[in-house]
Structure formats: C-alpha cells, structure tokens
Design a protein around this motif. Sequence first.
Motif, PDB file in Angstrom:
ATOM      1  N   GLU A 113       6.024 -68.150 -17.354  1.00 59.20           N
ATOM      2  CA  GLU A 113       6.635 -67.045 -16.398  1.00 59.20           C
ATOM      3  C   GLU A 113       6.489 -65.899 -17.069  1.00 59.20           C
ATOM      4  O   GLU A 113       5.821 -64.859 -16.255  1.00 59.20           O
ATOM      5  CB  GLU A 113       8.090 -67.343 -15.882  1.00 59.20           C
ATOM      6  CG  GLU A 113       8.454 -68.270 -14.551  1.00 59.20           C
ATOM      7  CD  GLU A 113       9.691 -67.825 -14.490  1.00 59.20           C
ATOM      8  OE1 GLU A 113      10.257 -67.857 -14.935  1.00 59.20           O
ATOM      9  OE2 GLU A 113       9.489 -68.904 -13.063  1.00 59.20           O
ATOM     10  N   LYS A 114       7.179 -65.480 -17.910  1.00 57.94           N
ATOM     11  CA  LYS A 114       6.975 -64.679 -18.699  1.00 57.94           C
ATOM     12  C   LYS A 114       5.283 -64.331 -19.563  1.00 57.94           C
ATOM     13  O   LYS A 114       4.971 -62.705 -19.545  1.00 57.94           O
ATOM     14  CB  LYS A 114       7.952 -64.197 -20.284  1.00 57.94           C
ATOM     15  CG  LYS A 114       7.957 -63.262 -21.181  1.00 57.94           C
ATOM     16  CD  LYS A 114       8.744 -63.533 -22.343  1.00 57.94           C
ATOM     17  CE  LYS A 114      10.055 -63.362 -21.987  1.00 57.94           C
ATOM     18  NZ  LYS A 114      10.578 -63.947 -22.759  1.00 57.94           N
ATOM     19  N   GLU A 115       4.863 -64.933 -19.736  1.00 61.96           N
ATOM     20  CA  GLU A 115       3.138 -64.506 -20.155  1.00 61.96           C
ATOM     21  C   GLU A 115       2.033 -64.735 -18.805  1.00 61.96           C
ATOM     22  O   GLU A 115       1.288 -64.073 -18.519  1.00 61.96           O
ATOM     23  CB  GLU A 115       2.593 -66.406 -20.823  1.00 61.96           C
ATOM     24  CG  GLU A 115       2.865 -66.506 -22.448  1.00 61.96           C
ATOM     25  CD  GLU A 115       2.403 -68.206 -22.534  1.00 61.96           C
ATOM     26  OE1 GLU A 115       1.107 -69.027 -21.975  1.00 61.96           O
ATOM     27  OE2 GLU A 115       2.686 -68.813 -23.533  1.00 61.96           O
ATOM     28  N   MET A 116       2.596 -65.346 -17.922  1.00 63.68           N
ATOM     29  CA  MET A 116       2.120 -65.105 -16.603  1.00 63.68           C
ATOM     30  C   MET A 116       2.591 -63.698 -15.410  1.00 63.68           C
ATOM     31  O   MET A 116       2.070 -63.745 -14.878  1.00 63.68           O
ATOM     32  CB  MET A 116       1.557 -66.984 -15.510  1.00 63.68           C
ATOM     33  CG  MET A 116       1.617 -67.487 -16.085  1.00 63.68           C
ATOM     34  SD  MET A 116       1.931 -68.797 -15.900  1.00 63.68           S
ATOM     35  CE  MET A 116       1.855 -69.268 -14.004  1.00 63.68           C
ATOM     36  N   ASP A 117       3.573 -63.290 -16.109  1.00 62.16           N
ATOM     37  CA  ASP A 117       4.261 -62.351 -15.394  1.00 62.16           C
ATOM     38  C   ASP A 117       4.591 -62.631 -13.943  1.00 62.16           C
ATOM     39  O   ASP A 117       4.563 -62.158 -12.964  1.00 62.16           O
ATOM     40  CB  ASP A 117       3.470 -60.741 -15.498  1.00 62.16           C
ATOM     41  CG  ASP A 117       4.305 -59.859 -15.658  1.00 62.16           C
ATOM     42  OD1 ASP A 117       5.460 -60.079 -14.923  1.00 62.16           O
ATOM     43  OD2 ASP A 117       3.635 -59.246 -14.694  1.00 62.16           O
ATOM     44  N   VAL A 118       5.076 -63.638 -13.536  1.00 59.80           N
ATOM     45  CA  VAL A 118       5.675 -64.152 -12.080  1.00 59.80           C
ATOM     46  C   VAL A 118       5.863 -63.655 -11.445  1.00 59.80           C
ATOM     47  O   VAL A 118       5.640 -63.107 -10.573  1.00 59.80           O
ATOM     48  CB  VAL A 118       5.916 -65.750 -12.377  1.00 59.80           C
ATOM     49  CG1 VAL A 118       6.203 -66.403 -11.156  1.00 59.80           C
ATOM     50  CG2 VAL A 118       5.112 -66.616 -13.547  1.00 59.80           C
ATOM     51  N   ASN A 119       7.137 -62.867 -12.642  1.00 56.81           N
ATOM     52  CA  ASN A 119       8.265 -62.222 -10.771  1.00 56.81           C
ATOM     53  C   ASN A 119       7.840 -60.074 -11.261  1.00 56.81           C
ATOM     54  O   ASN A 119       8.149 -59.762 -10.489  1.00 56.81           O
ATOM     55  CB  ASN A 119       9.301 -61.891 -11.650  1.00 56.81           C
ATOM     56  CG  ASN A 119      10.232 -61.786 -13.019  1.00 56.81           C
ATOM     57  OD1 ASN A 119       8.720 -60.874 -13.731  1.00 56.81           O
ATOM     58  ND2 ASN A 119      10.605 -61.512 -13.315  1.00 56.81           N
ATOM     59  N   GLY A 120       6.327 -60.418 -12.118  1.00 53.42           N
ATOM     60  CA  GLY A 120       5.357 -59.666 -11.770  1.00 53.42           C
ATOM     61  C   GLY A 120       6.198 -57.936 -12.270  1.00 53.42           C
ATOM     62  O   GLY A 120       5.450 -56.701 -12.146  1.00 53.42           O
ATOM     63  N   SER A 121       7.680 -57.733 -13.015  1.00 53.73           N
ATOM     64  CA  SER A 121       8.231 -57.005 -13.513  1.00 53.73           C
ATOM     65  C   SER A 121       8.650 -56.970 -14.767  1.00 53.73           C
ATOM     66  O   SER A 121       8.535 -55.949 -15.938  1.00 53.73           O
ATOM     67  CB  SER A 121       9.694 -56.437 -13.366  1.00 53.73           C
ATOM     68  OG  SER A 121      10.138 -57.952 -13.475  1.00 53.73           O
ATOM     69  N   GLY A 122       7.491 -58.632 -15.704  1.00 51.66           N
ATOM     70  CA  GLY A 122       7.882 -58.650 -16.794  1.00 51.66           C
ATOM     71  C   GLY A 122       9.216 -58.745 -18.093  1.00 51.66           C
ATOM     72  O   GLY A 122       9.616 -58.406 -18.832  1.00 51.66           O
ATOM     73  N   MET A 123      10.829 -58.698 -16.758  1.00 54.14           N
ATOM     74  CA  MET A 123      11.807 -58.945 -16.995  1.00 54.14           C
ATOM     75  C   MET A 123      11.596 -59.742 -17.140  1.00 54.14           C
ATOM     76  O   MET A 123      11.459 -61.252 -16.591  1.00 54.14           O
ATOM     77  CB  MET A 123      12.597 -58.455 -16.064  1.00 54.14           C
ATOM     78  CG  MET A 123      12.724 -56.676 -15.750  1.00 54.14           C
ATOM     79  SD  MET A 123      13.004 -56.169 -14.741  1.00 54.14           S
ATOM     80  CE  MET A 123      14.414 -56.829 -15.009  1.00 54.14           C
TER      81      MET A 123
END
Length: 137
Positions: free
Chosen positions: A82-92
Amino acid sequence: QQQQRQQQQQQQQGQHAAEADASERRQINLSTAIQILSKRGYANRSEEDEMQMYFRIFDGGNKGYIDLKDLKRVQKEVKEAEKEMDVNGSGMDVGAVGDATLEAMIEQFDHDRDGVIDYEEFKNVLEPVLLSSSDSL
C-alpha cells in the motif's frame, strides 16, 4: 519576478506531466499483468482453486495452517505494498492491527480450537466473500 513565475509554471507543468506518465505506466503495467494472468488461466480458475491460492498466500512455509506469525507477515506485506503504491492517496501510514486483534481473528475462525486456522476453517471464512464478489460481477 515574471521570469521566476514562468520557471515555476514550467516546473509544475513538468511535474504534472511526470505524474501523468507514471500513472499511465501503472495502468499499462496493470493491464499487462491482467493479460498475462488471463493467458495463464487465472481468469478461468474454479472457486476451489481461488481459495487454495489465497490460503497459500497466508500459509507461510506451506504448513497447512495459518497462525499469528502468518497474519502478521501478510499484514506487513500489505502495508508495504500500500505504501509503495500510495493506495490511500496520502502517503500516510494508516497503522497496523495489533496482536490482540489478530489473535481474536484466529479465535473467531478457529472452530476446532487448535490455535490456528486450517484450510477448512479458512474456506468457511472466504467462501461467502468469493460468492458475493462473483455475484456482483
């Protein structure tokens, strides 16, 4: 000042173009991956094959069961992806589920009370999910 603004605008345009290019590459890679998986027969898998595949993802070491260590490993892998793909769009970082919650999950689905989730118990959890997702297609 006007020259600085023009440089900033050009930099912003370059950033937007780079972001669009990266987004396009991800889309191309995803469609390529889907095509490869389809050619290898993944699109035509049975529900049983699908469940076995998911079980193998969780069952680290092919032990025949899923334990707390497996759930923690999969959680870590998902968070990294998720972090690599920035799934949630915020990078958090959205945080992890604690050990107590993972242990409660095992306890909830461990019908024979041996402290792990075997394939049959896993099937009982996953089957309704797969059925509902195939109904919505």
